[in-house]
Design a protein around this motif. Structure first.
Motif, mmCIF file in Angstrom:
data_model
loop_
_atom_site.group_PDB
_atom_site.id
_atom_site.type_symbol
_atom_site.label_atom_id
_atom_site.label_comp_id
_atom_site.label_asym_id
_atom_site.label_seq_id
_atom_site.Cartn_x
_atom_site.Cartn_y
_atom_site.Cartn_z
ATOM 1 N N ASN A 70 0.817 -1.216 0.000
ATOM 2 C CA ASN A 70 0.000 0.000 0.000
ATOM 3 C C ASN A 70 0.853 1.269 0.000
ATOM 4 O O ASN A 70 1.481 1.588 -0.999
ATOM 5 N N ASP A 71 0.909 2.011 1.110
ATOM 6 C CA ASP A 71 1.685 3.257 1.128
ATOM 7 C C ASP A 71 3.168 3.008 1.353
ATOM 8 O O ASP A 71 3.965 3.952 1.314
ATOM 9 N N ALA A 72 3.567 1.760 1.572
ATOM 10 C CA ALA A 72 4.994 1.412 1.573
ATOM 11 C C ALA A 72 5.417 1.330 0.116
ATOM 12 O O ALA A 72 4.967 0.460 -0.621
ATOM 13 N N ASP B 122 -7.882 -8.147 1.049
ATOM 14 C CA ASP B 122 -8.513 -7.814 -0.222
ATOM 15 C C ASP B 122 -8.269 -6.342 -0.559
ATOM 16 O O ASP B 122 -8.515 -5.455 0.267
ATOM 17 N N GLY B 123 -7.755 -6.096 -1.747
ATOM 18 C CA GLY B 123 -7.506 -4.739 -2.197
ATOM 19 C C GLY B 123 -6.120 -4.214 -1.919
ATOM 20 O O GLY B 123 -5.775 -3.098 -2.351
ATOM 21 N N ASP B 124 -5.283 -4.974 -1.217
ATOM 22 C CA ASP B 124 -3.912 -4.512 -0.961
ATOM 23 C C ASP B 124 -3.129 -4.365 -2.264
ATOM 24 O O ASP B 124 -3.299 -5.158 -3.201
ATOM 25 N N MET B 125 -2.259 -3.364 -2.294
ATOM 26 C CA MET B 125 -1.267 -3.227 -3.360
ATOM 27 C C MET B 125 0.043 -3.790 -2.840
ATOM 28 O O MET B 125 0.503 -3.413 -1.769
ATOM 29 N N LEU B 126 0.651 -4.682 -3.608
ATOM 30 C CA LEU B 126 1.904 -5.305 -3.191
ATOM 31 C C LEU B 126 2.969 -5.079 -4.251
ATOM 32 O O LEU B 126 2.826 -5.522 -5.394
ATOM 33 N N SER B 127 4.048 -4.378 -3.873
ATOM 34 C CA SER B 127 5.207 -4.208 -4.750
ATOM 35 C C SER B 127 6.293 -5.181 -4.318
ATOM 36 O O SER B 127 6.607 -5.281 -3.131
ATOM 37 N N GLY C 218 1.382 3.635 -3.568
ATOM 38 C CA GLY C 218 2.318 3.790 -4.668
ATOM 39 C C GLY C 218 2.589 2.480 -5.371
ATOM 40 O O GLY C 218 2.255 1.400 -4.879
ATOM 41 N N ALA C 219 3.208 2.580 -6.550
ATOM 42 C CA ALA C 219 3.539 1.410 -7.356
ATOM 43 C C ALA C 219 4.974 1.530 -7.855
ATOM 44 O O ALA C 219 5.540 2.628 -7.921
ATOM 45 N N HIS C 220 5.541 0.404 -8.259
ATOM 46 C CA HIS C 220 6.960 0.311 -8.606
ATOM 47 C C HIS C 220 7.110 -0.708 -9.736
ATOM 48 O O HIS C 220 6.656 -1.847 -9.617
ATOM 49 N N SER C 221 7.722 -0.292 -10.847
ATOM 50 C CA SER C 221 8.012 -1.199 -11.953
ATOM 51 C C SER C 221 9.482 -1.063 -12.322
ATOM 52 O O SER C 221 9.990 0.059 -12.426
#
Length: 260
Positions: free
Chosen positions: A80-82, A95-100, A236-239
């Motif tokens: 999420n915000d990490a 459910d709904g977590d963003m995982l980088s 945030g997201a990371h690619s």
């Protein structure tokens, strides 16, 4: 940071072997990331894959000046915000977590580094949007990674996509050279001016890694000394891919075949 070293075609092929393995691990971790899965389960799966392959984690015992080292894990898992350098810990995905997920390993002395972000369970459109932005920025940066271009062309390509999406850009943490070690020259900022900076040459190998938080370019550290969060709590997201600059154009060494 080490001095930048140009790689031969054979050395780039060896980095591609490492890159294929990194891509495989991140694909499997993404497939396993589901509601009810603990981050430590993902960490241990990555460890086992690295052990079976006879690879060497670049993260284990890593102790840079900005971290509370040494790092005793093989993958960064940021929720999420990490936004970066998430320390795997006892957390069960919801459910709904963003995982980088970000990892670098070496095989036979050659390193590759890559990252991806996935949604666990039900996606929110605003989360999918920031992931798309980092992926599009990465594609644009890779297209700019050609002999005769400048390092600023890569950075400017990332910054232009961020601007199109309305996302601020942090320049403290970005991409880097790599090859025999995880971090070599040059630093690759995620914002810059086209036509400026180091002239790119065939044989240059870079980890290009756009990452954006939705509403801030400022970050804060967790008490663990590693996990970096957006200062305002926005997700945030990371690619990231490892890319070789060749006479024929950019070659992605960590390309994945995704199933989700």
């Amino acid at each position: 940071m080490s001095v930048m070293e140009l790689k031969s075609a054979r050395e780039i092929d060896l980095m591609r072997v490492t890159g294929e393995f990194v891509a495989q691990v991140l694909t499997e971790l993404g497939d396993r990331a589901d509601v009810g899965v603990n981050l430590l389960d993902l960490e241990h799966h990555a460890r086992e894959m690295i052990r079976r392959r006879g690879a060497e984690s670049c993260y284990w015992d890593y102790a840079p000046v900005f971290g509370e080292g040494p790092f005793r894990n093989v993958v960064c898992l940021s929720v999420n915000d990490a936004v970066l350098h998430g320390l795997p810990h006892d957390y069960t995905l919801r459910d709904g977590d963003m995982l980088s997920m970000d990892m670098a390993v070496g095989i036979d002395g050659w390193v590759a580094d890559s990252a991806r972000t996935v949604i666990v369970g039900t996606p929110a459109e605003e989360d999918l949007r920031v992931i798309r932005a980092t992926e599009m920025a990465l594609d644009a940066a890779i297209e700019a990674a050609r002999p005769g271009h400048r390092l600023g062309d890569i950075s400017a390509a990332i910054g232009a996509v961020a601007a199109d999406y309305g996302y601020p850009v942090n320049t403290e943490f970005g991409g880097h050279g790599l090859g025999r070690t995880m971090h070599e020259e040059p630093h690759v900022p995620n914002r810059g001016r086209a036509g400026r900076g180091l002239k790119l040459r065939a044989g240059t190998t870079l980890a290009i890694e756009p990452w954006f938080a939705r509403t801030t370019d400022r970050v804060v550290f967790d008490p663990d000394g590693w996990t970096i969060r957006s200062a305002d709590g926005s997700r945030g997201a990371h690619s990231e891919h490892t890319v070789a600059i060749t006479a024929d154009g950019p070659r992605v060494l960590t390309e994945r075949v995704l199933t989700r």
